[in-house]
Design an enzyme around this catalytic site. Structure first.
Site, PDB file in Angstrom:
ATOM      1  N   CYS A  81       0.927  -1.650   0.013  1.00 52.21           N
ATOM      2  CA  CYS A  81       0.091   0.023   0.092  1.00 52.21           C
ATOM      3  C   CYS A  81       1.114   1.403  -0.016  1.00 52.21           C
ATOM      4  O   CYS A  81       2.218   1.811   0.569  1.00 52.21           O
ATOM      5  CB  CYS A  81      -1.429  -0.185   0.828  1.00 52.21           C
ATOM      6  N   CYS A 163      -3.972   0.522  -2.584  1.00 51.66           N
ATOM      7  CA  CYS A 163      -4.271   0.612  -2.122  1.00 51.66           C
ATOM      8  C   CYS A 163      -3.089   1.760  -1.246  1.00 51.66           C
ATOM      9  O   CYS A 163      -2.384   2.105  -1.382  1.00 51.66           O
ATOM     10  CB  CYS A 163      -4.150  -0.830  -0.860  1.00 51.66           C
TER      11      CYS A 163
END
Ligand code: 2NF
Length: 250
Positions: A81, A163
């Site tokens: 992420c 993400c």
């Protein structure tokens, strides 16, 4: 009766890159053994076969996402992420940046993007060989060609997997830094997952020496802002982001 091999169909685009398969395999081993050994075991033989099976002996103008599904399954790769970097009309600069920031990933810093970057390929429904003479041009022959469908498919997965805060390098020296017809504008933006992407951070870079303008408030960037608003993804934009600016000077 002597049967001559039927010649390949002729297209307007360049043909398959010479030594395509060898380059693909070499890159697979280079990536998994040297560039990112931490990725763990990947079967390059299987990956190479799945890649060519996706397009050999098929009409290069009727390629589908499903053709590449077995290849996609063999090459899944988690990007942490906050570390995804998209680009559009800024290939060189984005890749210069990830070379310095080794923990950020463009698609070409993942296995499948690394293997395919800069190569061309296509097959023919009447032959089990690659067509080294010509391949469909996506504007002049067909948009669902084996090459374009591959990039659409891998770009879609790359965006779906992203993400946290995701980033994009855009080119502020052209009239439409956000191009709705580009892969970033057509595929990647629409496949970000609002439930896990907290924000898209855009870095709009101007060529050194060009008159500085505020591209972040241009109508082109506004279109991107509105698409993301509709999709409930926060957006922020910065002109000439410092760390990338430095790379333009060398
Ligand atoms: O070749 C690649 N590495 C590649 C190709 C297409 C898409 C990478 N991508 C991914 C990257 F991950 C970036 O985040 O999409 C993003 C960049 O694509 P873009 O279309 O937004 O950026 P451009 O600079 O306009 O295009 C990049 C290259 O792809 C070609 C284009 O001619 C240029 O060489 N391209 C774009 N769309 C198509 C298409 N539908 C295409 N080639 C064939 N068919």
């Amino acid at each position: 009766i002597l049967m001559w091999p039927r010649p390949h169909k002729e297209w307007k685009g360049e043909g398959t890159t010479a030594h395509f398969y060898e380059i693909l395999m070499g890159r697979c081993y280079t990536y998994t053994q040297i560039v990112r050994p931490e990725l763990g075991h990947k079967d390059c033989q299987k990956i190479g076969k799945a890649f060519t099976s996706a397009f050999l002996s098929k009409d290069p103008c009727s390629s589908t996402e499903q053709d590449y599904e077995p290849l996609m399954e063999l090459t899944n790769q988690a990007v942490p992420c906050n570390k995804t970097l998209f680009w559009s009309k800024s290939s060189q600069l984005a890749h210069d940046y990830t070379r310095v920031r080794q923990n950020m990933f463009t698609l070409e810093d993942t296995l499948l993007g690394y293997m395919a970057d800069g190569l061309r390929w296509c097959g023919d429904s009447g032959s089990s060989d690659m067509n080294y003479k010509s391949c469909p041009n996506w504007r002049e022959d067909c948009s669902n060609n084996s090459f374009s469908v591959f990039w659409n498919t891998v770009s879609k997965r790359f965006a779906e997997d992203a993400c946290g805060v995701v980033h994009v390098v855009l080119n502020g020296s052209i009239s439409n830094p956000f191009d709705e017809r580009s892969t970033f504008g057509r595929v990647e933006v629409f496949n970000l997952r609002p439930e896990k992407v907290h924000r898209l951070q855009a870095w709009v870079m101007h060529d050194i020496g060009s008159a500085g303008s505020d591209s972040c408030s241009s109508s082109s960037i506004n279109v991107l802002k509105w698409i993301l608003k509709e999709r409930s993804i926060a957006f922020s934009c910065e002109n000439n982001y410092g760390p990338i600016r430095l790379l333009q000077c060398v």
